[in-house]
Write an enzyme that holds these catalytic residues in place. Structure first.
Site, mmCIF file in Angstrom:
data_model
loop_
_atom_site.group_PDB
_atom_site.id
_atom_site.type_symbol
_atom_site.label_atom_id
_atom_site.label_comp_id
_atom_site.label_asym_id
_atom_site.label_seq_id
_atom_site.Cartn_x
_atom_site.Cartn_y
_atom_site.Cartn_z
ATOM 1 N N LYS A 146 -7.720 -2.228 12.346
ATOM 2 C CA LYS A 146 -7.878 -1.211 13.407
ATOM 3 C C LYS A 146 -8.997 -0.237 13.041
ATOM 4 O O LYS A 146 -9.342 -0.067 11.854
ATOM 5 C CB LYS A 146 -6.586 -0.432 13.659
ATOM 6 C CG LYS A 146 -6.028 0.361 12.469
ATOM 7 C CD LYS A 146 -6.626 1.750 12.286
ATOM 8 C CE LYS A 146 -6.112 2.457 11.041
ATOM 9 N NZ LYS A 146 -6.928 3.526 10.527
ATOM 10 N N ASP A 157 1.020 3.358 9.693
ATOM 11 C CA ASP A 157 0.209 2.583 10.643
ATOM 12 C C ASP A 157 0.839 1.248 11.035
ATOM 13 O O ASP A 157 0.299 0.526 11.867
ATOM 14 C CB ASP A 157 -1.176 2.289 10.040
ATOM 15 C CG ASP A 157 -2.033 3.539 9.952
ATOM 16 O OD1 ASP A 157 -1.741 4.513 10.667
ATOM 17 O OD2 ASP A 157 -2.988 3.536 9.153
HETATM 18 P P1 ATP Z 1 -4.827 2.755 6.319
HETATM 19 O O1 ATP Z 1 -6.004 2.597 7.222
HETATM 20 O O2 ATP Z 1 -3.506 2.289 6.933
HETATM 21 O O3 ATP Z 1 -4.738 4.090 5.624
HETATM 22 P P2 ATP Z 1 -6.301 1.388 4.311
HETATM 23 O O4 ATP Z 1 -7.139 0.423 5.088
HETATM 24 O O5 ATP Z 1 -6.971 2.652 3.903
HETATM 25 O O6 ATP Z 1 -4.989 1.696 5.124
HETATM 26 P P3 ATP Z 1 -5.172 -0.703 2.700
HETATM 27 O O7 ATP Z 1 -6.231 -1.768 2.795
HETATM 28 O O8 ATP Z 1 -3.953 -0.912 3.505
HETATM 29 O O9 ATP Z 1 -5.797 0.730 3.012
HETATM 30 O O10 ATP Z 1 -4.849 -0.541 1.154
HETATM 31 C C1 ATP Z 1 -4.364 0.645 0.625
HETATM 32 C C2 ATP Z 1 -3.587 0.352 -0.653
HETATM 33 O O11 ATP Z 1 -2.448 -0.440 -0.331
HETATM 34 C C3 ATP Z 1 -4.364 -0.409 -1.685
HETATM 35 O O12 ATP Z 1 -4.340 0.354 -2.853
HETATM 36 C C4 ATP Z 1 -3.632 -1.721 -1.899
HETATM 37 O O13 ATP Z 1 -3.500 -2.041 -3.255
HETATM 38 C C5 ATP Z 1 -2.254 -1.472 -1.293
HETATM 39 N N1 ATP Z 1 -1.716 -2.651 -0.579
HETATM 40 C C6 ATP Z 1 -0.437 -3.043 -0.576
HETATM 41 N N2 ATP Z 1 -0.277 -4.156 0.167
HETATM 42 C C7 ATP Z 1 -1.470 -4.476 0.663
HETATM 43 C C8 ATP Z 1 -1.933 -5.532 1.512
HETATM 44 N N3 ATP Z 1 -1.114 -6.487 1.971
HETATM 45 N N4 ATP Z 1 -3.233 -5.525 1.841
HETATM 46 C C9 ATP Z 1 -4.054 -4.547 1.393
HETATM 47 N N5 ATP Z 1 -3.673 -3.553 0.586
HETATM 48 C C10 ATP Z 1 -2.391 -3.508 0.209
#
Ligand code: ATP
Length: 301
Positions: free
Chosen positions: A11, A136
């Site tokens: 997203k 989210d």
């Molecule tokens: P958001 O936009 O919801 O804040 P994000 O894109 O910033 O999320 P993610 O890619 O979801 O961040 O990753 C954040 C943290 O979550 C990372 O430190 C990662 O190690 C952990 N994590 C746990 N499960 C997953 C997964 N299935 N995919 C990606 N990261 C994951």
């Protein structure tokens, strides 16, 4: 029982406003979220016991800290306690990027296990489980899932207004943004740190959410850019000025707008046509590893 593969789209936040801090410590959000055509592919394989994660990525945890694991544990314990699943995550969404990569994997696992194990949880029950996993996750589960072919589950794609912690969702009209460029710089930002350093009195640019919604509903994709903003940029750009530099460069290259997604560090831009978008893509691709030119996520009719 067969295996099933589910697309789990990323997203972007078209607007992100914060209305204050709540007594439980969370911020009161008002954000328009929109799924884009960049997705992880989750394959679920039934097992008699245990939850196992496998992935092509070296950046995500394989144990209970993985949001996909949490989702599987939650739904299986309510539907078929003791039964297991093997989850293969083909990771295409950059990790820790502000693109909800982990949340969308968790949402796909909830939808996929509900389907595969015939759990028959309602949409509302699934959304409640999603909200309990992470802020989210409910949005990522919001697009209606359908099975175009046996063993494949796709979401129709979602755009929604999210309030509260992100779990109070209101569906918005389906609109396709054709030329979106995402640049993920080669550093991470901690979501918790960005939120904790936010000083709303220092924010210079707020989104105009009311006007954004009016223009969005009219289908005027060109003019939504006037009303878009993300209040978290004030923190992230101070911590990492490169985010501001990427934004300015995208605008100079002809983007209608360029904004950080979520708490960053990814920056996305909306372009008016394919030619200008491709030129910007090439320029950034020479410098950054994670650059994507794509459109909105939409499947089905
Ligand atoms: P958001 O936009 O919801 O804040 P994000 O894109 O910033 O999320 P993610 O890619 O979801 O961040 O990753 C954040 C943290 O979550 C990372 O430190 C990662 O190690 C952990 N994590 C746990 N499960 C997953 C997964 N299935 N995919 C990606 N990261 C994951």
């Amino acid at each position: 029982m067969q295996t099933i593969t589910i697309e789990a789209p990323a997203k972007i936040n078209l607007t992100l406003d914060i209305k204050g801090k709540r007594s439980d410590g969370y911020h009161e959000l008002e954000t328009v979220m929109h799924q884009v055509d960049l997705f992880d592919r989750i394959t679920l394989e039934p097992r008699t016991s245990g939850i196992e994660i496998a992935t092509n990525s070296s950046f995500i945890p394989l144990g209970p800290e993985n949001l996909a694991y949490k989702a599987a544990l939650m739904i299986l314990s309510k539907c078929q306690p003791g039964v297991g699943v093997k989850i293969f995550i083909e990771k295409n969404i950059p990790v820790g990027a502000g693109l909800a990569g982990g949340s969308t994997d968790a949402a796909a696992v909830l939808a996929g296990i509900n389907h595969l194990y015939n759990c028959r949880f309602s949409r509302q029950q699934l959304l409640e489980m999603a909200a309990a996993i992470g802020s989210d996750v409910a949005f990522c589960l919001f697009g209606e899932y359908f099975e175009p072919r046996p063993a494949e589950l796709l979401s129709r794609g979602a755009t929604a207004m999210a309030r509260g912690r992100g779990e109070l969702l209101e569906s918005l009209a389906t609109r396709i943004i054709p030329y979106i460029l995402i640049v993920k710089p080669d550093f991470d930002l901690s979501t918790a740190e960005v939120y904790s350093e936010l000083d709303l009195s220092a924010v210079e640019e707020f989104p105009d959410t009311g006007n954004f919604l009016q223009v969005w509903n009219k289908g005027d994709i060109i003019n939504i850019s006037v009303y878009m903003a993300n209040v978290l940029e004030s923190v992230s750009i101070r911590k990492k000025p490169e985010i501001g530099i990427i934004k300015s460069r995208l605008i100079k290259m002809g983007a209608l707008t360029a904004l950080m997604s979520g708490s960053g560090p990814s920056v996305f831009a909306i372009f008016p046509d394919n030619e200008i978008a491709c030129r910007a893509y090439q320029a950034f691709k020479n410098e950054y590893q994670e650059v994507y030119l794509l459109s909105s996520y939409k499947r089905g009719d």
